[in-house]
Motif scaffolding. Structure first.
Motif, PDB file in Angstrom:
ATOM      1  N   ALA A  88     -21.691 -17.566 -24.849  1.00  0.00           N
ATOM      2  CA  ALA A  88     -22.071 -18.752 -24.071  1.00  0.00           C
ATOM      3  C   ALA A  88     -23.312 -19.399 -24.687  1.00  0.00           C
ATOM      4  O   ALA A  88     -23.409 -20.626 -24.782  1.00  0.00           O
ATOM      5  CB  ALA A  88     -22.332 -18.366 -22.616  1.00  0.00           C
ATOM      6  N   GLN A  89     -24.239 -18.551 -25.129  1.00  0.00           N
ATOM      7  CA  GLN A  89     -25.468 -19.097 -25.740  1.00  0.00           C
ATOM      8  C   GLN A  89     -25.153 -19.841 -27.034  1.00  0.00           C
ATOM      9  O   GLN A  89     -25.710 -20.907 -27.298  1.00  0.00           O
ATOM     10  CB  GLN A  89     -26.475 -17.969 -25.988  1.00  0.00           C
ATOM     11  N   LEU A  90     -24.253 -19.282 -27.839  1.00  0.00           N
ATOM     12  CA  LEU A  90     -23.840 -19.969 -29.070  1.00  0.00           C
ATOM     13  C   LEU A  90     -23.248 -21.339 -28.746  1.00  0.00           C
ATOM     14  O   LEU A  90     -23.585 -22.348 -29.371  1.00  0.00           O
ATOM     15  CB  LEU A  90     -22.805 -19.126 -29.836  1.00  0.00           C
ATOM     16  N   MET A  91     -22.353 -21.375 -27.754  1.00  0.00           N
ATOM     17  CA  MET A  91     -21.690 -22.635 -27.419  1.00  0.00           C
ATOM     18  C   MET A  91     -22.687 -23.653 -26.861  1.00  0.00           C
ATOM     19  O   MET A  91     -22.582 -24.848 -27.145  1.00  0.00           O
ATOM     20  CB  MET A  91     -20.535 -22.369 -26.456  1.00  0.00           C
ATOM     21  N   ALA A  92     -23.683 -23.180 -26.102  1.00  0.00           N
ATOM     22  CA  ALA A  92     -24.720 -24.087 -25.585  1.00  0.00           C
ATOM     23  C   ALA A  92     -25.538 -24.649 -26.751  1.00  0.00           C
ATOM     24  O   ALA A  92     -25.869 -25.845 -26.774  1.00  0.00           O
ATOM     25  CB  ALA A  92     -25.618 -23.348 -24.597  1.00  0.00           C
ATOM     26  N   ASN A  93     -25.842 -23.789 -27.726  1.00  0.00           N
ATOM     27  CA  ASN A  93     -26.584 -24.262 -28.899  1.00  0.00           C
ATOM     28  C   ASN A  93     -25.767 -25.295 -29.678  1.00  0.00           C
ATOM     29  O   ASN A  93     -26.310 -26.285 -30.158  1.00  0.00           O
ATOM     30  CB  ASN A  93     -26.969 -23.088 -29.800  1.00  0.00           C
ATOM     31  N   LEU A  94     -24.465 -25.059 -29.810  1.00  0.00           N
ATOM     32  CA  LEU A  94     -23.602 -26.019 -30.510  1.00  0.00           C
ATOM     33  C   LEU A  94     -23.554 -27.343 -29.753  1.00  0.00           C
ATOM     34  O   LEU A  94     -23.603 -28.416 -30.354  1.00  0.00           O
ATOM     35  CB  LEU A  94     -22.182 -25.452 -30.647  1.00  0.00           C
ATOM     36  N   SER A 116     -24.146 -22.494 -18.132  1.00  0.00           N
ATOM     37  CA  SER A 116     -24.805 -22.478 -19.436  1.00  0.00           C
ATOM     38  C   SER A 116     -24.681 -23.844 -20.123  1.00  0.00           C
ATOM     39  O   SER A 116     -25.648 -24.356 -20.692  1.00  0.00           O
ATOM     40  CB  SER A 116     -24.172 -21.371 -20.284  1.00  0.00           C
ATOM     41  N   LEU A 117     -23.489 -24.448 -20.039  1.00  0.00           N
ATOM     42  CA  LEU A 117     -23.288 -25.777 -20.635  1.00  0.00           C
ATOM     43  C   LEU A 117     -24.095 -26.831 -19.884  1.00  0.00           C
ATOM     44  O   LEU A 117     -24.738 -27.686 -20.490  1.00  0.00           O
ATOM     45  CB  LEU A 117     -21.804 -26.158 -20.622  1.00  0.00           C
ATOM     46  N   ALA A 118     -24.066 -26.763 -18.553  1.00  0.00           N
ATOM     47  CA  ALA A 118     -24.794 -27.752 -17.746  1.00  0.00           C
ATOM     48  C   ALA A 118     -26.283 -27.731 -18.103  1.00  0.00           C
ATOM     49  O   ALA A 118     -26.933 -28.777 -18.173  1.00  0.00           O
ATOM     50  CB  ALA A 118     -24.582 -27.485 -16.259  1.00  0.00           C
ATOM     51  N   LEU A 119     -26.814 -26.535 -18.338  1.00  0.00           N
ATOM     52  CA  LEU A 119     -28.229 -26.412 -18.703  1.00  0.00           C
ATOM     53  C   LEU A 119     -28.502 -27.017 -20.081  1.00  0.00           C
ATOM     54  O   LEU A 119     -29.624 -27.460 -20.360  1.00  0.00           O
ATOM     55  CB  LEU A 119     -28.654 -24.937 -18.692  1.00  0.00           C
ATOM     56  N   ALA A 120     -27.466 -27.039 -20.932  1.00  0.00           N
ATOM     57  CA  ALA A 120     -27.636 -27.554 -22.296  1.00  0.00           C
ATOM     58  C   ALA A 120     -27.486 -29.077 -22.368  1.00  0.00           C
ATOM     59  O   ALA A 120     -27.901 -29.697 -23.348  1.00  0.00           O
ATOM     60  CB  ALA A 120     -26.617 -26.896 -23.231  1.00  0.00           C
ATOM     61  N   LEU A 121     -26.889 -29.665 -21.343  1.00  0.00           N
ATOM     62  CA  LEU A 121     -26.630 -31.103 -21.363  1.00  0.00           C
ATOM     63  C   LEU A 121     -27.830 -31.875 -20.819  1.00  0.00           C
ATOM     64  O   LEU A 121     -28.619 -31.343 -20.030  1.00  0.00           O
ATOM     65  CB  LEU A 121     -25.392 -31.436 -20.517  1.00  0.00           C
ATOM     66  N   PRO A 122     -27.952 -33.152 -21.220  1.00  0.00           N
ATOM     67  CA  PRO A 122     -29.043 -33.965 -20.680  1.00  0.00           C
ATOM     68  C   PRO A 122     -28.848 -34.226 -19.182  1.00  0.00           C
ATOM     69  O   PRO A 122     -27.794 -33.915 -18.621  1.00  0.00           O
ATOM     70  CB  PRO A 122     -28.935 -35.267 -21.481  1.00  0.00           C
ATOM     71  N   GLU A 123     -29.850 -34.802 -18.568  1.00  0.00           N
ATOM     72  CA  GLU A 123     -29.850 -35.039 -17.116  1.00  0.00           C
ATOM     73  C   GLU A 123     -28.607 -35.814 -16.658  1.00  0.00           C
ATOM     74  O   GLU A 123     -28.071 -35.556 -15.583  1.00  0.00           O
ATOM     75  CB  GLU A 123     -31.142 -35.801 -16.764  1.00  0.00           C
ATOM     76  N   ASP A 124     -28.146 -36.758 -17.474  1.00  0.00           N
ATOM     77  CA  ASP A 124     -26.961 -37.549 -17.088  1.00  0.00           C
ATOM     78  C   ASP A 124     -25.669 -36.963 -17.682  1.00  0.00           C
ATOM     79  O   ASP A 124     -24.647 -37.637 -17.728  1.00  0.00           O
ATOM     80  CB  ASP A 124     -27.134 -39.015 -17.519  1.00  0.00           C
ATOM     81  N   GLY A 125     -25.731 -35.703 -18.128  1.00  0.00           N
ATOM     82  CA  GLY A 125     -24.546 -35.058 -18.686  1.00  0.00           C
ATOM     83  C   GLY A 125     -23.597 -34.600 -17.586  1.00  0.00           C
ATOM     84  O   GLY A 125     -23.942 -34.579 -16.401  1.00  0.00           O
ATOM     85  N   ARG A 126     -22.379 -34.226 -17.995  1.00  0.00           N
ATOM     86  CA  ARG A 126     -21.370 -33.807 -17.015  1.00  0.00           C
ATOM     87  C   ARG A 126     -20.474 -32.717 -17.601  1.00  0.00           C
ATOM     88  O   ARG A 126     -20.034 -32.830 -18.749  1.00  0.00           O
ATOM     89  CB  ARG A 126     -20.524 -35.017 -16.614  1.00  0.00           C
ATOM     90  N   VAL A 127     -20.215 -31.697 -16.810  1.00  0.00           N
ATOM     91  CA  VAL A 127     -19.231 -30.669 -17.164  1.00  0.00           C
ATOM     92  C   VAL A 127     -18.074 -30.789 -16.181  1.00  0.00           C
ATOM     93  O   VAL A 127     -18.255 -30.557 -14.982  1.00  0.00           O
ATOM     94  CB  VAL A 127     -19.806 -29.234 -17.056  1.00  0.00           C
ATOM     95  N   VAL A 128     -16.907 -31.187 -16.660  1.00  0.00           N
ATOM     96  CA  VAL A 128     -15.732 -31.173 -15.797  1.00  0.00           C
ATOM     97  C   VAL A 128     -15.211 -29.741 -15.819  1.00  0.00           C
ATOM     98  O   VAL A 128     -14.807 -29.220 -16.864  1.00  0.00           O
ATOM     99  CB  VAL A 128     -14.655 -32.168 -16.271  1.00  0.00           C
ATOM    100  N   ASP A 177     -17.451 -34.456 -25.669  1.00  0.00           N
ATOM    101  CA  ASP A 177     -18.068 -33.902 -26.875  1.00  0.00           C
ATOM    102  C   ASP A 177     -17.669 -32.453 -27.116  1.00  0.00           C
ATOM    103  O   ASP A 177     -17.649 -31.985 -28.249  1.00  0.00           O
ATOM    104  CB  ASP A 177     -19.598 -33.960 -26.729  1.00  0.00           C
ATOM    105  N   PHE A 178     -17.362 -31.756 -26.023  1.00  0.00           N
ATOM    106  CA  PHE A 178     -17.155 -30.308 -26.134  1.00  0.00           C
ATOM    107  C   PHE A 178     -16.103 -29.877 -25.115  1.00  0.00           C
ATOM    108  O   PHE A 178     -16.118 -30.344 -23.975  1.00  0.00           O
ATOM    109  CB  PHE A 178     -18.483 -29.579 -25.862  1.00  0.00           C
ATOM    110  N   ALA A 179     -15.196 -29.004 -25.520  1.00  0.00           N
ATOM    111  CA  ALA A 179     -14.231 -28.424 -24.574  1.00  0.00           C
ATOM    112  C   ALA A 179     -14.155 -26.922 -24.818  1.00  0.00           C
ATOM    113  O   ALA A 179     -14.155 -26.468 -25.976  1.00  0.00           O
ATOM    114  CB  ALA A 179     -12.850 -29.062 -24.755  1.00  0.00           C
ATOM    115  N   PHE A 180     -14.105 -26.163 -23.729  1.00  0.00           N
ATOM    116  CA  PHE A 180     -13.960 -24.705 -23.849  1.00  0.00           C
ATOM    117  C   PHE A 180     -12.667 -24.303 -23.150  1.00  0.00           C
ATOM    118  O   PHE A 180     -12.515 -24.496 -21.940  1.00  0.00           O
ATOM    119  CB  PHE A 180     -15.163 -24.000 -23.212  1.00  0.00           C
ATOM    120  N   ILE A 181     -11.726 -23.753 -23.909  1.00  0.00           N
ATOM    121  CA  ILE A 181     -10.420 -23.360 -23.382  1.00  0.00           C
ATOM    122  C   ILE A 181     -10.430 -21.869 -23.073  1.00  0.00           C
ATOM    123  O   ILE A 181     -10.546 -21.037 -23.984  1.00  0.00           O
ATOM    124  CB  ILE A 181      -9.296 -23.706 -24.392  1.00  0.00           C
TER     125      ILE A 181
END
Ligand SMILES: C[S@@+](CC[C@H](N)C(=O)[O-])C[C@H]1O[C@@H](n2cnc3c(N)ncnc32)[C@H](O)[C@@H]1O
Ligand SMILES: *[C@@H]1O[C@H](CO)[C@@H](O)[C@H](O)[C@H]1NC(C)=O
Ligand SMILES: *[C@@H]1O[C@H](CO)[C@@H](O)[C@H](O)[C@H]1NC(C)=O
Length: 259
Positions: A88-94, A116-128, A177-181
């Motif tokens: 998860a940390q690797l993917m957040a760094n990517l 983990s992804l939400a923490l890596a995204l900017p304030e206006d970012g979104r994780v569906v 920008d990023f998808a995790f399957i």
């Protein structure tokens, strides 16, 4: 708090896991104890490996809410479904490297990677975030709130394929920008094709469990999950729409970079 300090609780979780494995259920499919290896995963296959502890001791920088969610998840008998924290940390760094703003999580479980992804995204970012089991995602929600990023996580409780098609119908192709399957393996190829449409050029699609505890080397005739994963692995290898790396982290993850 070092990973070592918390691993005692992790081991308690793993004892429960053993019972669940004897029962032999994994997302509705029977699996044997010996197949549940996840050779390179810090909370299952490699959890007692001193080298893995060394890796975690010298690289894991986990947000306190992520640590709490990980420990909470280890109390669940299905905790082997959780993403490895080092992965998860690797993917957040990517995600940060490519300045990701929009991500898709296909298979949320208790939401460790979604957080983990939400923490890596900017304030206006979104994780569906796509899942069908609210009883799992409910475990994660308080930790998303504690981390102050719940507003970035757009949880959709319905089959992931439906959510991906909804996004395409809403005109969101090429905007992610990023998808995790990481959901049901039978649909992996469908998730990959939808993700390729939804992710922009230069975006990343990460496909989890590509080694499936080593079973991909010789998939059994009646093992539809392994066959689906192996088939997609072979397809992505030949797929000129992406560049790729297959990594031996966790249960294996392929990174596909959309050209
Ligand atoms: C391996 S777990 C996901 C782990 C998660 N990525 C994490 O960060 O720990 C797989 C999840 O996929 C979900 N799932 C299974 N079939 C699904 C489907 N058709 N649509 C959406 N989610 C599904 C399961 O409920 C389960 O929570
Ligand atoms: C990891 O850290 C813990 C806690 O500081 C320590 O007890 C353990 O020896 C370390 N292990 C390795 C392999 O670095
Ligand atoms: C894919 O690889 C080619 C050849 O190495 C490179 O020119 C291209 O920039 C890469 N594309 C992406 C999106 O990584």
């Amino acid at each position: 708090m070092s990973f070592h300090n918390v691993s005692r609780e992790a081991m308690a979780g793993t004892a429960i896991l053993g019972v669940a494995l004897v029962a032999g259920y994994y997302m509705g499919k029977t699996r044997t104890v010996s197949s549940r290896m996840d050779l390179f995963k810090s909370h299952s296959g490699a959890k007692d490996n001193p080298l893995m502890l060394y890796v975690l001791n010298h690289s894991l920088r986990e947000h306190p809410a992520l640590t709490k969610l990980r420990l909470k998840t280890l109390e669940d008998p299905y905790n082997y479904m959780m993403v490895a924290c080092e992965q998860a940390q690797l993917m957040a760094n990517l995600a940060k490297l490519i300045k990701a703003k929009k991500a898709i999580e296909i298979g949320v479980y208790t939401g460790y990677n979604a957080l983990s992804l939400a923490l890596a995204l900017p304030e206006d970012g979104r994780v569906v975030a796509c899942d069908v089991e609210e009883k799992y995602t409910d475990v994660g929600k308080p930790f998303w709130e504690e981390a102050g990023v719940q507003h970035k996580i757009d949880l959709r409780i319905q089959p992931a394929l439906k959510t991906l098609d909804d996004l395409l119908a809403a005109g969101e192709a090429e905007t992610f920008d990023f998808a995790f399957i990481d959901a049901d393996k039978i649909n992996y190829d469908n998730y990959y094709e939808r993700s390729l449409q939804l992710v922009r050029k230069g975006g990343i699609i990460a496909i989890d469990n590509v080694l499936w505890s080593g079973k991909v080397i010789n998939p059994a005739q009646d093992d539809m999950n392994t066959q689906a994963i192996d088939k997609l692995n072979k397809k992505i290898y030949r797929d000129t729409r992406v560049n790729l790396s297959m990594l031996t982290i966790g249960d294996g993850v392929t990174l596909a970079f959309k050209i």
